[in-house]
Design a protein around this motif. Structure first.
Motif, mmCIF file in Angstrom:
data_model
loop_
_atom_site.group_PDB
_atom_site.id
_atom_site.type_symbol
_atom_site.label_atom_id
_atom_site.label_comp_id
_atom_site.label_asym_id
_atom_site.label_seq_id
_atom_site.Cartn_x
_atom_site.Cartn_y
_atom_site.Cartn_z
ATOM 1 N N THR A 1 0.853 -1.191 0.000
ATOM 2 C CA THR A 1 0.000 0.000 0.000
ATOM 3 C C THR A 1 0.887 1.238 0.000
ATOM 4 O O THR A 1 1.758 1.373 0.870
ATOM 5 N N ALA A 2 0.664 2.125 -0.957
ATOM 6 C CA ALA A 2 1.462 3.347 -1.064
ATOM 7 C C ALA A 2 0.802 4.480 -0.283
ATOM 8 O O ALA A 2 -0.427 4.635 -0.302
ATOM 9 N N HIS A 3 1.625 5.274 0.394
ATOM 10 C CA HIS A 3 1.126 6.486 1.050
ATOM 11 C C HIS A 3 0.745 7.488 -0.038
ATOM 12 O O HIS A 3 1.442 7.607 -1.050
ATOM 13 N N PRO A 4 -0.357 8.228 0.119
ATOM 14 C CA PRO A 4 -0.815 9.122 -0.958
ATOM 15 C C PRO A 4 0.085 10.321 -1.227
ATOM 16 O O PRO A 4 0.089 10.852 -2.341
ATOM 17 N N THR A 5 0.874 10.758 -0.217
ATOM 18 C CA THR A 5 1.724 11.936 -0.419
ATOM 19 C C THR A 5 3.190 11.683 -0.062
ATOM 20 O O THR A 5 4.094 12.197 -0.730
ATOM 21 N N ALA A 6 3.463 10.935 0.972
ATOM 22 C CA ALA A 6 4.844 10.645 1.369
ATOM 23 C C ALA A 6 5.425 9.572 0.438
ATOM 24 O O ALA A 6 4.705 8.682 -0.023
ATOM 25 N N PRO A 7 6.728 9.608 0.163
ATOM 26 C CA PRO A 7 7.347 8.659 -0.769
ATOM 27 C C PRO A 7 7.671 7.323 -0.110
ATOM 28 O O PRO A 7 8.828 6.873 -0.091
ATOM 29 N N VAL A 8 6.640 6.673 0.444
ATOM 30 C CA VAL A 8 6.848 5.392 1.112
ATOM 31 C C VAL A 8 5.766 4.403 0.701
ATOM 32 O O VAL A 8 4.659 4.790 0.303
ATOM 33 N N VAL A 9 6.109 3.121 0.826
ATOM 34 C CA VAL A 9 5.187 2.018 0.587
ATOM 35 C C VAL A 9 5.220 1.117 1.817
ATOM 36 O O VAL A 9 6.284 0.860 2.387
ATOM 37 N N TYR A 10 4.029 0.650 2.239
ATOM 38 C CA TYR A 10 3.930 -0.275 3.363
ATOM 39 C C TYR A 10 3.710 -1.688 2.824
ATOM 40 O O TYR A 10 2.945 -1.904 1.885
ATOM 41 N N ALA A 11 4.395 -2.658 3.423
ATOM 42 C CA ALA A 11 4.297 -4.046 2.991
ATOM 43 C C ALA A 11 3.962 -4.936 4.176
ATOM 44 O O ALA A 11 4.536 -4.786 5.253
ATOM 45 N N THR A 12 3.016 -5.870 3.980
ATOM 46 C CA THR A 12 2.770 -6.885 4.999
ATOM 47 C C THR A 12 3.812 -7.976 4.855
ATOM 48 O O THR A 12 4.081 -8.451 3.757
#
Length: 328
Positions: free
Chosen positions: A45-56
């Protein structure tokens, strides 16, 4: 444009490296780019504004890893349960919801403006079973969808959609429990914008449900239909383990594992009408649609399979045990 692919790694019996990225050409082709070794990042899941992606990290000791745009690990936190399989951000990106399949828990995490996970704010545990003794022996939270401050958690194990109100402090308060037909094994839910209708895929029952949401957070089944155009008869491959939903305009797309197709539905009316079963590789899990091309994570083919949205010639891109396709 970058395409990020999550996979099952050796940590859970897969042969993916973790996250692999591709460059997408103007014509829609994919060129391998970079990779990051990570333990089974099955959902991204990508953050809408910050340049990060979250992974399970879908393992018994579940975790959530934050990854930078440069494909570097920024941090890892416990997910609040076993086998996390889905992540969702609230509309204001202040909270991250994590569905933990193995333990039947839903956890909430605070998120800072720069995308940093600041800590767990709440956790709820579901209890119950369903009639399918192997798949529904306990609660299995598979997805949480957010509408304003209403969080609706889809539970495959208990045949329920449990809705909560999310407070400003990140705490969940029970709102409603909506029962699905016994043996459905609901996996995913997607709302149809501008209406009170939504769609639920039943992984255990091999079904597609039309539900009406009234009031918000309460779902009533309106219709149950086949998730494929051509009826699927269970054979040596096993049952139809329906997987993923995507809604685009008046079209709904459903991935069917074992029938191995993405089925296209016309949803311009109240009842979905199946238009075509598009072949898409073995055991299609997640898929994404970009510029009228469907990109499918064909888990058992070790490939991303791409084809035109209305069906057509396939192009395959090798990558180990893919589970998720993210455009960013």
């Amino acid at each position: 444009m970058d395409v990020w692919v999550g996979s099952y790694s050796s940590a859970t019996g897969g042969n993916g490296v973790g996250i692999s990225t591709f460059r997408r050409t103007p014509e829609g082709g994919l060129t391998p780019d970079r990779s990051l070794e990570l333990a089974s990042p099955s959902w991204l899941t990508a953050h809408p504004t910050a340049p990060v992606v979250y992974a399970t990290n879908e393992s018994a000791d579940g975790a959530i890893t934050t990854v930078s745009a440069e494909l570097e690990v920024l941090g890892t936190v416990p997910s609040g349960g076993a086998s996390p399989c889905h992540l969702a951000l609230t509309e204001d990106a202040r909270f991250l919801l994590c569905s933990n399949y193995g333990s039947g828990t839903l956890s909430v995490f605070g998120v800072a403006g720069d995308g940093t996970i600041t800590g767990q704010t709440d956790l709820v545990r579901h209890e119950g079973t369903g009639p399918h003794t192997q798949r529904q022996e306990a609660a299995h939270v598979h997805m949480a969808v957010v509408r304003g401050r209403t969080v609706s958690a889809v539970d495959l194990g208990t045949d329920e959609i449990r809705s909560y109100t999310l407070a400003d402090n990140g705490k969940l308060t029970p709102l409603a429990v909506s029962a699905m037909p016994p043996g459905t094994g609901p996996r995913q839910l997607v709302r149809r914008p501008g209406t009170d209708l939504a769609y639920v895929v039943g992984e255990v029952g091999g079904t597609l449900l039309v539900v009406r949401e009234d009031p918000v957070g309460t779902f009533t089944v309106v219709k149950t239909v086949s998730p494929t155009k051509t009826p699927y008869v269970e054979g040596p491959k096993g049952p139809n383990w329906v997987a993923h939903l995507e809604l685009l305009g008046d079209r709904l797309y459903v991935s069917n594992r074992n029938p191995d197709c993405v089925t296209e539905f016309d949803i311009s009316g109240d009842e979905p009408v199946a238009l075509a079963d598009h072949p898409c590789g073995r055991f299609p899990r997640h898929f994404a649609i970009e510029d009228d091309t469907v990109y499918v994570a064909a888990e058992w083919d070790d490939a991303i399979v791409a084809f035109p949205r209305g069906g057509g010639e396939q192009v395959r891109y090798a990558t180990g045990t893919p589970t998720y396709v993210l455009f960013r």
